[in-house]
Design an enzyme around this catalytic site. Structure first.
Site, PDB file in Angstrom:
ATOM      1  N   GLY A 239       0.725  -1.255  -0.174  1.00  0.00           N
ATOM      2  CA  GLY A 239       0.083  -0.066   0.028  1.00  0.00           C
ATOM      3  C   GLY A 239       0.783   1.179  -0.023  1.00  0.00           C
ATOM      4  O   GLY A 239       0.164   2.442  -0.190  1.00  0.00           O
ATOM      5  N   GLU A 273       3.923  -6.752   1.711  1.00  0.00           N
ATOM      6  CA  GLU A 273       3.450  -7.167   0.248  1.00  0.00           C
ATOM      7  C   GLU A 273       3.435  -5.970  -0.536  1.00  0.00           C
ATOM      8  O   GLU A 273       2.439  -5.468  -1.168  1.00  0.00           O
ATOM      9  CB  GLU A 273       2.023  -7.531   0.619  1.00  0.00           C
ATOM     10  CG  GLU A 273       1.817  -8.813   1.384  1.00  0.00           C
ATOM     11  CD  GLU A 273       0.569  -9.501   1.810  1.00  0.00           C
ATOM     12  OE1 GLU A 273      -0.501  -8.535   1.365  1.00  0.00           O
ATOM     13  OE2 GLU A 273       0.217 -10.436   2.181  1.00  0.00           O
ATOM     14  N   GLY A 275       3.534  -3.613  -3.680  1.00  0.00           N
ATOM     15  CA  GLY A 275       3.417  -3.968  -5.170  1.00  0.00           C
ATOM     16  C   GLY A 275       3.852  -2.741  -6.110  1.00  0.00           C
ATOM     17  O   GLY A 275       4.773  -2.785  -6.543  1.00  0.00           O
ATOM     18  N   ARG A 276       2.806  -1.834  -5.925  1.00  0.00           N
ATOM     19  CA  ARG A 276       3.041  -0.270  -6.524  1.00  0.00           C
ATOM     20  C   ARG A 276       4.534   0.162  -6.255  1.00  0.00           C
ATOM     21  O   ARG A 276       4.994   0.688  -7.083  1.00  0.00           O
ATOM     22  CB  ARG A 276       1.988   0.597  -6.152  1.00  0.00           C
ATOM     23  CG  ARG A 276       1.887   1.686  -6.971  1.00  0.00           C
ATOM     24  CD  ARG A 276       0.888   3.089  -6.217  1.00  0.00           C
ATOM     25  NE  ARG A 276      -0.259   2.198  -5.991  1.00  0.00           N
ATOM     26  CZ  ARG A 276      -1.363   2.061  -6.916  1.00  0.00           C
ATOM     27  NH1 ARG A 276      -1.164   2.809  -7.881  1.00  0.00           N
ATOM     28  NH2 ARG A 276      -2.458   1.557  -6.451  1.00  0.00           N
ATOM     29  N   TYR A 316      -9.488   5.469 -12.357  1.00  0.00           N
ATOM     30  CA  TYR A 316      -9.270   6.295 -11.023  1.00  0.00           C
ATOM     31  C   TYR A 316      -9.230   7.726 -11.365  1.00  0.00           C
ATOM     32  O   TYR A 316      -9.103   8.486 -10.285  1.00  0.00           O
ATOM     33  CB  TYR A 316      -8.352   5.910 -10.510  1.00  0.00           C
ATOM     34  CG  TYR A 316      -7.949   4.241 -10.187  1.00  0.00           C
ATOM     35  CD1 TYR A 316      -8.913   3.399  -9.470  1.00  0.00           C
ATOM     36  CD2 TYR A 316      -7.000   3.765 -10.643  1.00  0.00           C
ATOM     37  CE1 TYR A 316      -8.786   2.130  -9.228  1.00  0.00           C
ATOM     38  CE2 TYR A 316      -6.689   2.356 -10.743  1.00  0.00           C
ATOM     39  CZ  TYR A 316      -7.646   1.687  -9.749  1.00  0.00           C
ATOM     40  OH  TYR A 316      -7.433   0.214  -9.682  1.00  0.00           O
ATOM     41  N   CYS A 344     -13.284   3.553 -28.691  1.00  0.00           N
ATOM     42  CA  CYS A 344     -14.601   4.335 -28.896  1.00  0.00           C
ATOM     43  C   CYS A 344     -15.282   4.219 -27.527  1.00  0.00           C
ATOM     44  O   CYS A 344     -16.228   3.801 -27.191  1.00  0.00           O
ATOM     45  CB  CYS A 344     -15.557   3.300 -29.786  1.00  0.00           C
ATOM     46  SG  CYS A 344     -14.830   2.980 -31.288  1.00  0.00           S
ATOM     47  N   GLU A 345     -14.847   5.188 -26.812  1.00  0.00           N
ATOM     48  CA  GLU A 345     -15.361   5.592 -25.246  1.00  0.00           C
ATOM     49  C   GLU A 345     -14.729   6.937 -24.983  1.00  0.00           C
ATOM     50  O   GLU A 345     -13.862   7.191 -25.253  1.00  0.00           O
ATOM     51  CB  GLU A 345     -14.678   4.751 -24.138  1.00  0.00           C
ATOM     52  CG  GLU A 345     -15.023   2.990 -24.463  1.00  0.00           C
ATOM     53  CD  GLU A 345     -16.123   2.703 -23.708  1.00  0.00           C
ATOM     54  OE1 GLU A 345     -16.961   3.574 -22.771  1.00  0.00           O
ATOM     55  OE2 GLU A 345     -16.677   1.321 -23.813  1.00  0.00           O
ATOM     56  N   TYR A 373      -0.094  -1.744 -12.135  1.00  0.00           N
ATOM     57  CA  TYR A 373      -1.450  -2.018 -12.548  1.00  0.00           C
ATOM     58  C   TYR A 373      -1.596  -1.113 -13.932  1.00  0.00           C
ATOM     59  O   TYR A 373      -2.477  -0.497 -14.132  1.00  0.00           O
ATOM     60  CB  TYR A 373      -2.392  -1.065 -11.311  1.00  0.00           C
ATOM     61  CG  TYR A 373      -1.920  -1.592 -10.290  1.00  0.00           C
ATOM     62  CD1 TYR A 373      -2.625  -2.902  -9.870  1.00  0.00           C
ATOM     63  CD2 TYR A 373      -1.337  -0.848  -9.301  1.00  0.00           C
ATOM     64  CE1 TYR A 373      -2.518  -3.391  -8.644  1.00  0.00           C
ATOM     65  CE2 TYR A 373      -0.897  -1.423  -8.065  1.00  0.00           C
ATOM     66  CZ  TYR A 373      -1.584  -2.535  -7.428  1.00  0.00           C
ATOM     67  OH  TYR A 373      -1.443  -3.390  -6.360  1.00  0.00           O
TER      68      TYR A 373
HETATM   69  C1  LIG Z   1      -2.947  -4.891  -3.844  1.00  0.00           C
HETATM   70  C2  LIG Z   1      -2.622  -5.624  -2.725  1.00  0.00           C
HETATM   71  C3  LIG Z   1      -1.188  -5.477  -2.226  1.00  0.00           C
HETATM   72  C4  LIG Z   1      -0.468  -4.483  -2.913  1.00  0.00           C
HETATM   73  O1  LIG Z   1      -0.711  -3.237  -2.924  1.00  0.00           O
HETATM   74  P1  LIG Z   1       0.061  -1.928  -3.410  1.00  0.00           P
HETATM   75  O2  LIG Z   1      -0.538  -0.894  -3.163  1.00  0.00           O
HETATM   76  O3  LIG Z   1       0.113  -2.346  -4.936  1.00  0.00           O
HETATM   77  O4  LIG Z   1       1.274  -2.146  -2.748  1.00  0.00           O
HETATM   78  C5  LIG Z   1      -0.808  -6.091  -1.095  1.00  0.00           C
HETATM   79  N1  LIG Z   1      -1.590  -6.916  -0.459  1.00  0.00           N
HETATM   80  C6  LIG Z   1      -2.667  -7.289  -0.943  1.00  0.00           C
HETATM   81  C7  LIG Z   1      -3.463  -8.245  -0.180  1.00  0.00           C
HETATM   82  C8  LIG Z   1      -3.550  -6.584  -1.850  1.00  0.00           C
HETATM   83  O5  LIG Z   1      -4.547  -6.843  -2.231  1.00  0.00           O
END
Ligand SMILES: *Cc1c(COP(=O)(O)O)cnc(C)c1O
Length: 416
Positions: A239, A273, A275-276, A316, A344-345, A373
């Site tokens: 997150g 965890e 990601g982004r 978003y 076409c949107e 993403y």
């Molecule tokens: C989406 C998600 C993440 C990654 O979130 P980021 O904002 O990309 O860091 C980690 N854990 C869970 C359970 C998620 O659903």
């Protein structure tokens, strides 16, 4: 975004010109920097070095095998949300003992696959899922390692579609009910309770929601110990936000400094965890301007990448910086334009009312901070083959996913 810079008049990823990539691989194309991926991962490892920890990269942000393998070789695990992501993670060489399985809707088939692979932990999101996992594990003659995903009930102050820690979200078990669910889990023959997990949202740019949530989680761990449930693993989710425009997100160091005071005394293994924040600023989408359309009200720059390639602006209202690939393009007079795709949107835009140096037909543009993403949410809408993906390593690059062909589009379909 240090790995994208102008060199000899052209925007480059590390030592490779985006113009050169566009010439050989075509557009639209996603281009990722290996050095950026590894630096972003290393920043987490450094920040949490003082506790036992594991970074499980959130595969859903970008599940390209080249990206996954790069992170796996550097020691990352994987946070997966589907059987398909399990397949990708294993194929990319992520050790199963470093895989966490999240998501509110795991099917029994997916549970069986993950049990067979002997993953590290299932993050269970509801009492019904717990019961299903118990049954599935028993039928396979094993115990499923489980962390309960707890919803700490904090407001994470991000876009409502990516906020997941409020009481009204579909994710996790409300913290007030958690002890009851843990006691139930502890009595199940197919379940082995090992941890607790949270994930409160995405693109968070302040540390305070994390601090609030982790304090509640730590309190829960202590309560669980008083009833004889010894939780050894605390997964704080992902997150952490990135800079798209003028946000100033916390660094992994700042993030660690609010989490560790609550976590260190527990003596647990910390799972992360992200990601982004690993992949977002490590990638750009390169697109070519096709046409200009000027009306009395607006000027449109029509490019060859659309919402099927990068849906974040449409979904978003997300902001992505747009840069000309040729440095000379930066010196042209500015104008306010909408940068739109061929779909076409009317929602098919990459930027709206954006002040940009004049863009001419055939110019190459880089849509910055598109590594997370981006391709992962791409579709074939309007029967558009999905873009190529390229991983740059210093002066060399690899096409880690070739552009789809028309035959790819119809593969799997048949005439009645
Ligand atoms: C989406 C998600 C993440 C990654 O979130 P980021 O904002 O990309 O860091 C980690 N854990 C869970 C359970 C998620 O659903």
């Amino acid at each position: 975004m240090d790995h994208f810079h102008y060199l000899n008049g052209e925007l480059c990823c590390e030592g490779v010109s985006l113009r050169a990539i566009a010439d050989s691989a075509g557009t639209p194309a996603y281009v990722y920097s290996k050095a950026a991926l590894l630096e972003n991962l290393a920043a987490y490892d450094r920040a949490f070095a003082s506790v036992p920890h594991l970074v499980c990269y959130a595969v859903k942000a970008n599940s390209n095998l080249g990206v996954l393998a790069t992170l796996a070789r550097a020691g990352a695990g994987a946070d997966i949300v589907s059987g398909g992501e399990l397949h990708r993670a294993l194929r990319a060489g992520v050790p199963p003992q470093k895989i966490t399985f999240a998501g509110v809707g795991k099917t029994r088939e997916e549970m069986r696959e993950a049990l067979k692979a002997e993953i590290l932990v299932f993050n269970v999101e509801s009492a019904s899922e717990l019961a299903a996992l118990n049954e599935t594990a028993q039928a396979s003659g094993v115990r499923a390692p489980v962390a309960v995903r707890v919803n700490p009930g904090v407001d994470s102050d991000t876009h409502p579609y990516i906020a997941t820690g409020m009481k009204t979200a579909k994710f996790g078990i409300p913290i007030a009910e958690a002890v009851r669910v843990y006691e139930e889990a502890a009595g199940m023959p197919g379940i082995s309770v090992i941890g607790v997990q949270m994930h409160i949202g995405s693109q968070l740019t302040k540390t305070s929601p994390f601090a609030d949530a982790v304090a509640r989680l730590a309190e829960l761990v202590l309560t669980l110990r008083t009833v004889g449930i010894d939780v050894r693993l605390v997964d704080v989710g992902g997150g952490l936000g990135i800079q798209y425009k003028d946000e100033v997100p916390p660094s992994p160091d700042a993030y660690a400094s609010v989490l560790l005071p609550a976590l260190r005394p527990l003596g647990v293994v910390v799972l992360l965890e992200p990601g982004r924040s690993i992949v977002g600023n490590a990638g750009v989408l390169v697109t070519r301007a096709l046409y200009r359309r000027v009306s009395a009200e607006k000027t449109f720059v029509i490019v060859d990448a659309g919402m099927n390639d990068l849906i974040r602006p449409a979904l978003y209202g997300a902001y992505h910086e747009i840069r000309p690939v040729l440095e000379a393009g930066r010196r042209r007079p500015g104008e306010t334009v909408d940068v739109v795709g061929p779909i076409c949107e009317s929602g098919d835009f990459l930027a709206r009312d954006r002040e940009l140096p004049r863009v001419e037909e055939d110019d190459l543009l880089a849509v910055m901070s598109s590594g997370a993403y981006g391709f992962a949410m791409a579709s074939n809408y309007n029967a558009r083959p999905r873009a190529a993906e390229i991983l740059v390593d210093d002066r060399r690059y690899t096409i880690v996913r070739r552009r789809e062909t028309y035959e790819d589009l119809v593969a799997g379909e048949s005439l009645p």
